[in-house]
Design a protein around this motif. Structure first.
Motif, PDB file in Angstrom:
ATOM      1  N   LYS A 264      40.795  45.423  42.554  1.00 51.45           N
ATOM      2  CA  LYS A 264      41.765  46.332  42.914  1.00 51.45           C
ATOM      3  C   LYS A 264      41.454  47.438  43.777  1.00 51.45           C
ATOM      4  CE  LYS A 264      44.206  46.330  38.537  1.00 51.45           C
ATOM      5  NZ  LYS A 264      44.467  47.169  37.173  1.00 51.45           N
ATOM      6  N   ALA A 265      39.925  47.483  43.866  1.00 55.04           N
ATOM      7  CA  ALA A 265      39.195  48.511  44.909  1.00 55.04           C
ATOM      8  C   ALA A 265      39.209  48.041  46.510  1.00 55.04           C
ATOM      9  CB  ALA A 265      37.987  48.958  44.454  1.00 55.04           C
ATOM     10  N   GLU A 266      39.438  46.733  46.396  1.00 54.83           N
ATOM     11  CA  GLU A 266      39.285  46.093  48.001  1.00 54.83           C
ATOM     12  C   GLU A 266      40.349  46.722  48.829  1.00 54.83           C
ATOM     13  OE1 GLU A 266      37.769  41.852  49.116  1.00 54.83           O
ATOM     14  OE2 GLU A 266      39.377  41.684  47.633  1.00 54.83           O
ATOM     15  N   PRO A 267      39.951  47.250  50.103  1.00 49.81           N
ATOM     16  CA  PRO A 267      40.993  47.533  50.925  1.00 49.81           C
ATOM     17  C   PRO A 267      42.029  46.442  51.320  1.00 49.81           C
ATOM     18  CG  PRO A 267      38.680  47.710  51.771  1.00 49.81           C
ATOM     19  CD  PRO A 267      38.718  47.075  50.464  1.00 49.81           C
ATOM     20  N   GLY A 268      43.079  47.221  50.978  1.00 49.54           N
ATOM     21  CA  GLY A 268      44.482  46.130  51.146  1.00 49.54           C
ATOM     22  C   GLY A 268      44.710  45.433  49.862  1.00 49.54           C
ATOM     23  N   THR A 269      43.808  45.123  49.046  1.00 51.63           N
ATOM     24  CA  THR A 269      43.789  44.336  47.731  1.00 51.63           C
ATOM     25  C   THR A 269      44.530  42.965  48.116  1.00 51.63           C
ATOM     26  OG1 THR A 269      45.971  45.248  47.278  1.00 51.63           O
ATOM     27  CG2 THR A 269      44.183  46.257  46.235  1.00 51.63           C
ATOM     28  N   PRO A 270      43.632  42.216  49.082  1.00 50.99           N
ATOM     29  CA  PRO A 270      44.141  40.973  49.310  1.00 50.99           C
ATOM     30  C   PRO A 270      44.138  39.808  48.327  1.00 50.99           C
ATOM     31  CG  PRO A 270      41.926  41.339  50.263  1.00 50.99           C
ATOM     32  CD  PRO A 270      42.382  42.736  49.780  1.00 50.99           C
ATOM     33  N   GLN A 271      43.317  40.116  47.222  1.00 53.36           N
ATOM     34  CA  GLN A 271      43.516  39.108  46.330  1.00 53.36           C
ATOM     35  C   GLN A 271      44.245  39.505  45.024  1.00 53.36           C
ATOM     36  OE1 GLN A 271      41.564  37.080  48.482  1.00 53.36           O
ATOM     37  NE2 GLN A 271      40.894  36.107  46.362  1.00 53.36           N
ATOM     38  N   VAL A 272      45.175  40.435  45.124  1.00 56.26           N
ATOM     39  CA  VAL A 272      45.985  41.066  44.249  1.00 56.26           C
ATOM     40  C   VAL A 272      47.472  40.581  44.421  1.00 56.26           C
ATOM     41  CG1 VAL A 272      46.639  42.938  42.706  1.00 56.26           C
ATOM     42  CG2 VAL A 272      44.263  42.475  43.721  1.00 56.26           C
ATOM     43  N   LEU A 273      48.193  40.164  43.393  1.00 56.24           N
ATOM     44  CA  LEU A 273      49.689  40.111  43.851  1.00 56.24           C
ATOM     45  C   LEU A 273      50.227  40.674  42.397  1.00 56.24           C
ATOM     46  CD1 LEU A 273      50.231  36.445  44.827  1.00 56.24           C
ATOM     47  CD2 LEU A 273      50.524  38.416  46.008  1.00 56.24           C
ATOM     48  N   ASP A 274      51.742  41.511  42.688  1.00 60.62           N
ATOM     49  CA  ASP A 274      52.241  42.163  41.622  1.00 60.62           C
ATOM     50  C   ASP A 274      53.570  41.081  41.428  1.00 60.62           C
ATOM     51  OD1 ASP A 274      50.891  44.090  41.718  1.00 60.62           O
ATOM     52  OD2 ASP A 274      52.302  45.465  42.854  1.00 60.62           O
ATOM     53  N   TYR A 275      53.740  41.126  39.893  1.00 55.58           N
ATOM     54  CA  TYR A 275      55.171  40.361  39.680  1.00 55.58           C
ATOM     55  C   TYR A 275      55.894  41.427  38.659  1.00 55.58           C
ATOM     56  CZ  TYR A 275      52.731  39.577  35.159  1.00 55.58           C
ATOM     57  OH  TYR A 275      52.128  39.384  33.972  1.00 55.58           O
ATOM     58  N   GLU A 276      57.097  41.020  38.509  1.00 58.20           N
ATOM     59  CA  GLU A 276      58.014  41.847  37.322  1.00 58.20           C
ATOM     60  C   GLU A 276      57.891  41.283  36.184  1.00 58.20           C
ATOM     61  OE1 GLU A 276      61.799  42.877  38.531  1.00 58.20           O
ATOM     62  OE2 GLU A 276      61.459  42.244  40.910  1.00 58.20           O
ATOM     63  N   LYS A 277      58.121  42.098  35.217  1.00 49.67           N
ATOM     64  CA  LYS A 277      57.820  41.695  33.814  1.00 49.67           C
ATOM     65  C   LYS A 277      58.955  40.574  33.477  1.00 49.67           C
ATOM     66  CE  LYS A 277      57.658  43.133  29.032  1.00 49.67           C
ATOM     67  NZ  LYS A 277      56.389  42.323  28.615  1.00 49.67           N
TER      68      LYS A 277
ATOM     69  N   ILE B 293      20.344  46.170  27.251  1.00 51.28           N
ATOM     70  CA  ILE B 293      20.616  46.538  28.745  1.00 51.28           C
ATOM     71  C   ILE B 293      21.271  45.334  29.461  1.00 51.28           C
ATOM     72  CG2 ILE B 293      19.355  47.467  30.733  1.00 51.28           C
ATOM     73  CD1 ILE B 293      17.461  48.703  28.787  1.00 51.28           C
ATOM     74  N   VAL B 294      22.210  45.562  30.177  1.00 51.66           N
ATOM     75  CA  VAL B 294      22.827  44.344  30.839  1.00 51.66           C
ATOM     76  C   VAL B 294      23.525  45.297  32.081  1.00 51.66           C
ATOM     77  CG1 VAL B 294      24.758  42.709  30.664  1.00 51.66           C
ATOM     78  CG2 VAL B 294      23.547  43.219  28.646  1.00 51.66           C
ATOM     79  N   ASP B 295      23.798  44.386  33.154  1.00 51.04           N
ATOM     80  CA  ASP B 295      24.520  44.706  34.259  1.00 51.04           C
ATOM     81  C   ASP B 295      25.203  43.669  34.894  1.00 51.04           C
ATOM     82  OD1 ASP B 295      25.564  46.583  36.149  1.00 51.04           O
ATOM     83  OD2 ASP B 295      23.892  47.201  37.401  1.00 51.04           O
ATOM     84  N   GLY B 296      26.089  43.877  35.926  1.00 53.71           N
ATOM     85  CA  GLY B 296      26.949  42.797  36.280  1.00 53.71           C
ATOM     86  C   GLY B 296      27.705  42.980  37.539  1.00 53.71           C
ATOM     87  N   ALA B 297      28.249  42.110  38.433  1.00 53.48           N
ATOM     88  CA  ALA B 297      28.829  42.454  39.443  1.00 53.48           C
ATOM     89  C   ALA B 297      29.527  41.231  40.024  1.00 53.48           C
ATOM     90  CB  ALA B 297      28.112  43.120  40.486  1.00 53.48           C
ATOM     91  N   PRO B 298      30.640  41.221  40.539  1.00 54.31           N
ATOM     92  CA  PRO B 298      31.041  40.121  41.507  1.00 54.31           C
ATOM     93  C   PRO B 298      30.158  39.713  42.484  1.00 54.31           C
ATOM     94  CG  PRO B 298      32.845  41.555  41.047  1.00 54.31           C
ATOM     95  CD  PRO B 298      31.559  42.330  40.713  1.00 54.31           C
ATOM     96  N   VAL B 299      30.165  38.252  42.756  1.00 62.60           N
ATOM     97  CA  VAL B 299      29.178  37.774  43.659  1.00 62.60           C
ATOM     98  C   VAL B 299      30.185  37.491  45.158  1.00 62.60           C
ATOM     99  CG1 VAL B 299      28.160  35.721  44.660  1.00 62.60           C
ATOM    100  CG2 VAL B 299      27.759  36.356  42.119  1.00 62.60           C
ATOM    101  N   THR B 300      31.421  37.219  44.784  1.00 69.09           N
ATOM    102  CA  THR B 300      32.083  37.190  45.914  1.00 69.09           C
ATOM    103  C   THR B 300      33.804  37.164  45.460  1.00 69.09           C
ATOM    104  OG1 THR B 300      33.389  35.720  47.730  1.00 69.09           O
ATOM    105  CG2 THR B 300      32.314  34.597  45.660  1.00 69.09           C
ATOM    106  N   MET B 301      34.542  37.914  46.438  1.00 65.34           N
ATOM    107  CA  MET B 301      35.923  38.373  46.041  1.00 65.34           C
ATOM    108  C   MET B 301      36.825  37.000  46.040  1.00 65.34           C
ATOM    109  SD  MET B 301      36.063  41.454  45.000  1.00 65.34           S
ATOM    110  CE  MET B 301      34.552  40.882  44.248  1.00 65.34           C
ATOM    111  N   LYS B 302      36.388  35.754  46.935  1.00 60.45           N
ATOM    112  CA  LYS B 302      37.159  34.867  47.301  1.00 60.45           C
ATOM    113  C   LYS B 302      37.275  33.935  46.188  1.00 60.45           C
ATOM    114  CE  LYS B 302      38.263  36.125  51.247  1.00 60.45           C
ATOM    115  NZ  LYS B 302      39.504  36.471  51.720  1.00 60.45           N
ATOM    116  N   ALA B 303      36.416  34.166  44.960  1.00 60.72           N
ATOM    117  CA  ALA B 303      36.557  33.201  43.834  1.00 60.72           C
ATOM    118  C   ALA B 303      37.317  33.613  42.799  1.00 60.72           C
ATOM    119  CB  ALA B 303      35.099  33.258  43.432  1.00 60.72           C
ATOM    120  N   HIS B 304      38.062  34.829  43.233  1.00 62.00           N
ATOM    121  CA  HIS B 304      39.039  35.559  42.241  1.00 62.00           C
ATOM    122  C   HIS B 304      40.342  35.702  42.682  1.00 62.00           C
ATOM    123  CE1 HIS B 304      35.052  36.210  40.378  1.00 62.00           C
ATOM    124  NE2 HIS B 304      34.708  36.927  41.435  1.00 62.00           N
ATOM    125  N   ALA B 305      41.373  35.827  41.983  1.00 63.05           N
ATOM    126  CA  ALA B 305      42.725  36.276  42.266  1.00 63.05           C
ATOM    127  C   ALA B 305      43.372  37.081  41.292  1.00 63.05           C
ATOM    128  CB  ALA B 305      43.563  35.371  43.082  1.00 63.05           C
TER     129      ALA B 305
END
Length: 415
Positions: free
Chosen positions: A265-278, A389-401
């Motif tokens: 959701k924080a990516e500029p232009g949110t290229p990997q996010v789509l909306d749909y109606e309920k 004690i744990v931490d984590g982050a996405p490795v690449t955005m292209k593996a997700h939508a």
């Protein structure tokens, strides 16, 4: 005699002594307990003799020239002694004696001499006079907690995990120039690789559960599964939330892992996010989301129960045939577009995450789960506090939508 053989002989003697006591043969029982003491002394002498032998053996007593204190490097006395102590501690950690000792400490029960020795070996800093000291959870209990967390929250179970202590720098490729075809006389161009770094530090995760003294009196065989279940449920919620919706180390009131949904959701232009109606999720929208996953990644679909059964389960193709079908080969797991559908309670209503969690997200467990206790005498309850004690982050955005409800639909849903 190795350490495991020593423990086996000692347990046999203790069992024989207990049987004699039960039979009223107290003199013979005393002989067995004396034999236990003699066995303990024999083991201590053997361990000391072996340590001395290794120290004197010292083929090539190498000294680290960078250490002016003369500390021996690997192959010298100190290195061998430290290595043996670490191995003894690791062996003790995996024994049933340590599991029983840990459970007794958590219950506030008295330890036997052997249980106390094993417990101290694993928890070097442990003393009877120090309150609320975190103690190492036995291997079987820790495995049970992680296993149950994975069953409750499959996204956390699927992500790649490492166990590096301290800060960890994760390097990921942002872009790269491709290979080209050349004629023999043309020089190969220099490739351009653009990398970025993500620092995994360590976010503190803590969860307390309260147990009444009456409940704490349960048998060890009942107490351990109870603690596993309670800790898995409560800590699992936080771990799963961190992997999917964590705000990141800089944006939260307290440092959190960076969740994949948050990052999308924080990516500029949110290229990997789509909306749909309920109520209007369609085959076309699903294929559009799936198309955003880069070739080479194998995505599963993660959503909560409400979204799975009210949205995904109602999708049909052009011939009105359900797209949400059981896959008998995989034990009745549901699939859409060849993607396994997994129910994950960390996802919000209306969110549908396509993700290759194993290759697209990296979690580092800086410190394994430990547990502390605190007694409340007046209330007759005990607090058990799990800590990691744990931490984590996405490795690449292209593996997700991500598919999510349109803002107006999401707002109405929350009312």
């Amino acid at each position: 005699m190795n350490y495991q053989e020593y423990l086996k002989q000692r347990k046999q003697l203790m069992d024989e002594a207990q049987a004699l006591i039960d039979a009223g043969k107290y003199d013979e029982a005393g002989e067995k307990t004396d034999a236990v003491s003699a066995l303990d002394e024999k083991w201590d002498l053997q361990a000391k003799a072996e340590a001395n032998m290794r120290a004197l053996e010292g083929e090539q007593r190498k000294v680290n020239v960078q250490d002016l204190g003369g500390v021996q490097v690997q192959g010298g006395a100190k290195a061998d002694s430290a290595s043996q102590e670490a191995q003894n501690r690791e062996d003790a950690y995996k024994t049933e004696e340590y599991t029983n000792a840990w459970a007794k400490v958590m219950k506030g029960s008295r330890l036997t001499r052997e249980e106390d020795r094993v417990f101290r070996m694993v928890n070097e800093s442990y003393t009877h006079t120090t309150e609320n000291t975190p103690v190492v959870i036995p291997e079987t209990v820790a495995s049970g907690i992680w296993k149950e967390i994975g069953e409750l929250y499959p996204y956390w179970s699927d992500v790649k995990k490492t166990y590096v202590k301290g800060q960890m720098t994760m390097i990921r490729k942002k872009s790269s120039t491709g290979a080209k075809w050349y004629v023999e006389s043309v020089k190969t161009e220099d490739g351009k690789e653009l990398f970025e770094k993500t620092q995994l530090n360590g976010c503190e995760l803590s969860r307390a559960i309260t147990v009444s003294w009456k409940l704490k009196a349960m048998a060890i065989s009942e107490f351990i599964p109870y603690i596993i279940s309670e800790m898995a449920e409560e800590m699992g919620k936080a771990l799963a939330y961190g992997a999917t919706h964590g705000k990141g180390a800089s944006d939260a009131d307290a440092p959190e892992p960076l969740g994949v949904v948050t990052a999308l959701k924080a990516e500029p232009g949110t290229p990997q996010v789509l909306d749909y109606e309920k109520g209007k999720l369609s085959y076309k929208i699903l294929t559009s989301a799936r198309s955003k996953i880069k070739s080479g990644y194998h995505a599963a679909i993660y959503a909560n129960s409400d979204t799975i059964w009210n949205e995904l389960a109602n999708v049909v193709d052009a011939n009105k045939r359900p797209m949400f079908v059981a896959d008998a080969i995989n034990g009745g797991v549901y699939r859409i577009l060849g993607c396994t559908v997994k129910e994950d309670g960390s996802m919000a209503d209306g969110e549908i995450l396509f993700s290759d969690a194993a290759r697209g997200y990296h979690a580092n467990i800086n410190k394994q789960v430990s547990m502390s206790t605190e007694e409340h005498i007046k209330d007759r309850v005990t607090d058990y506090c799990g800590y990691a004690i744990v931490d984590g982050a996405p490795v690449t955005m292209k593996a997700h939508a991500l598919l999510k409800l349109q803002e107006t639909a999401a707002a109405n849903l929350s009312k």
